[in-house]
Enzyme design. Structure first.
Site, short mmCIF file in Angstrom:
data_model
loop_
_atom_site.label_atom_id
_atom_site.label_comp_id
_atom_site.label_asym_id
_atom_site.label_seq_id
_atom_site.Cartn_x
_atom_site.Cartn_y
_atom_site.Cartn_z
N ASN A 143 11.78 33.99 -0.22
CA ASN A 143 10.74 32.91 0.12
C ASN A 143 9.17 33.65 -0.28
O ASN A 143 9.09 34.98 -0.30
CB ASN A 143 10.58 32.41 1.62
CG ASN A 143 10.60 33.44 2.51
OD1 ASN A 143 11.03 34.63 2.47
ND2 ASN A 143 10.11 33.11 3.62
N GLU A 189 5.26 32.68 0.30
CA GLU A 189 4.47 31.84 1.01
C GLU A 189 3.15 31.71 0.39
O GLU A 189 2.85 32.67 -0.68
CB GLU A 189 4.50 32.21 2.46
CG GLU A 189 5.93 32.21 3.12
CD GLU A 189 5.88 32.35 4.72
OE1 GLU A 189 4.66 32.94 4.92
OE2 GLU A 189 6.70 32.03 5.32
N CYS A 205 10.49 28.40 -0.87
CA CYS A 205 11.70 29.00 -0.37
C CYS A 205 12.56 29.74 -1.12
O CYS A 205 12.85 29.76 -2.27
CB CYS A 205 12.65 27.75 0.17
SG CYS A 205 12.15 26.55 1.50
N GLU A 262 15.89 29.93 -1.80
CA GLU A 262 16.82 29.10 -2.40
C GLU A 262 16.27 28.58 -3.80
O GLU A 262 16.86 28.85 -4.84
CB GLU A 262 17.41 27.93 -1.81
CG GLU A 262 18.24 28.25 -0.34
CD GLU A 262 17.38 28.33 0.74
OE1 GLU A 262 16.16 28.82 0.61
OE2 GLU A 262 17.91 27.82 1.74
N CYS A 292 16.59 23.82 3.31
CA CYS A 292 15.72 22.53 3.84
C CYS A 292 16.05 21.60 2.80
O CYS A 292 16.82 21.76 1.72
CB CYS A 292 14.08 22.98 3.61
SG CYS A 292 13.59 23.04 2.06
N CYS A 301 15.32 22.07 -0.77
CA CYS A 301 16.20 22.90 -1.42
C CYS A 301 17.59 22.18 -1.86
O CYS A 301 18.33 22.46 -2.69
CB CYS A 301 16.33 24.05 -0.75
SG CYS A 301 14.86 25.24 -0.90
N1 THU Z 1 12.55 29.09 4.11
C1 THU Z 1 13.26 29.33 3.01
O1 THU Z 1 12.97 30.52 2.10
N2 THU Z 1 14.45 29.05 3.22
C2 THU Z 1 15.18 28.17 3.92
O2 THU Z 1 16.37 27.83 3.72
C3 THU Z 1 14.45 27.75 5.34
C4 THU Z 1 12.75 28.21 5.09
C5 THU Z 1 11.32 29.82 4.37
C6 THU Z 1 10.07 28.91 4.15
C7 THU Z 1 8.98 29.61 4.81
O3 THU Z 1 8.45 30.80 4.03
C8 THU Z 1 9.58 30.39 5.92
O4 THU Z 1 11.01 30.13 5.50
C9 THU Z 1 9.44 29.60 7.33
O5 THU Z 1 9.64 28.21 7.10
#
Ligand code: THU
Length: 136
Positions: A50, A52, A61, A63, A96, A99
């Site tokens: 991920n 941000e 994310c 994925e 999510c 994704c």
């Molecule tokens: N996140 C992912 O990278 N993948 C997931 O399947 C769920 C959430 C990340 C996004 C964000 O950076 C952090 O988790 C909190 O939501």
């Protein structure tokens, strides 16, 4: 239903690759590090973490990072067989909704491996995203 069984070795390789990617996560806002690794129909593995942003909604994310990296390296012919997701808190975490749709774009039979309430779960994307969207 998909008939897309992975070998233990493939599962292990995906898990190791997802964990390595997770350590690269850029997650200063949530402090929740996520890694993903996908197996292509040709047997290659690509990973992502991920990433941000101060404008929270721009976060990518793990994925999607893995999928975009696979396309960037191999071009538009990507077919995903499986994708594994891990996080640094070892808490339940499935892909999510956004994704799920992006995974579905690259294979209607993708096996998705993620942490559920009682350990790892393995479900076809069609079960996580019924009636996924396709542009005809
Ligand atoms: N996140 C992912 O990278 N993948 C997931 O399947 C769920 C959430 C990340 C996004 C964000 O950076 C952090 O988790 C909190 O939501």
């Amino acid at each position: 239903m998909s008939n897309n069984t992975l070998s233990q070795k493939q599962r292990q390789r995906l898990l190791e690759s997802a964990r390595a990617a997770m350590r690269q996560a850029y997650a200063p806002y949530s402090n929740f590090k996520v890694g993903a690794a996908l197996l292509t129909s040709e047997g290659q593995i690509f990973s992502g973490c991920n990433v941000e942003n101060a404008s929270y909604g721009l976060t990518n994310c793990a994925e999607r990072t893995a999928i975009f990296s696979a396309v960037a390296h191999n071009g538009p012919g990507l077919t995903i067989r499986a994708i594994t997701v891990v996080n640094d808190r070892e808490m339940p975490c499935s892909p999510c909704g956004a994704c799920r749709q992006v995974i579905y774009q690259f294979g209607s039979e993708v096996t998705v491996i993620f942490l559920g309430a009682n350990g790892f779960k393995e479900l076809p994307i069609s079960e996580l995203l019924p009636e996924g969207f396709r542009l005809q």
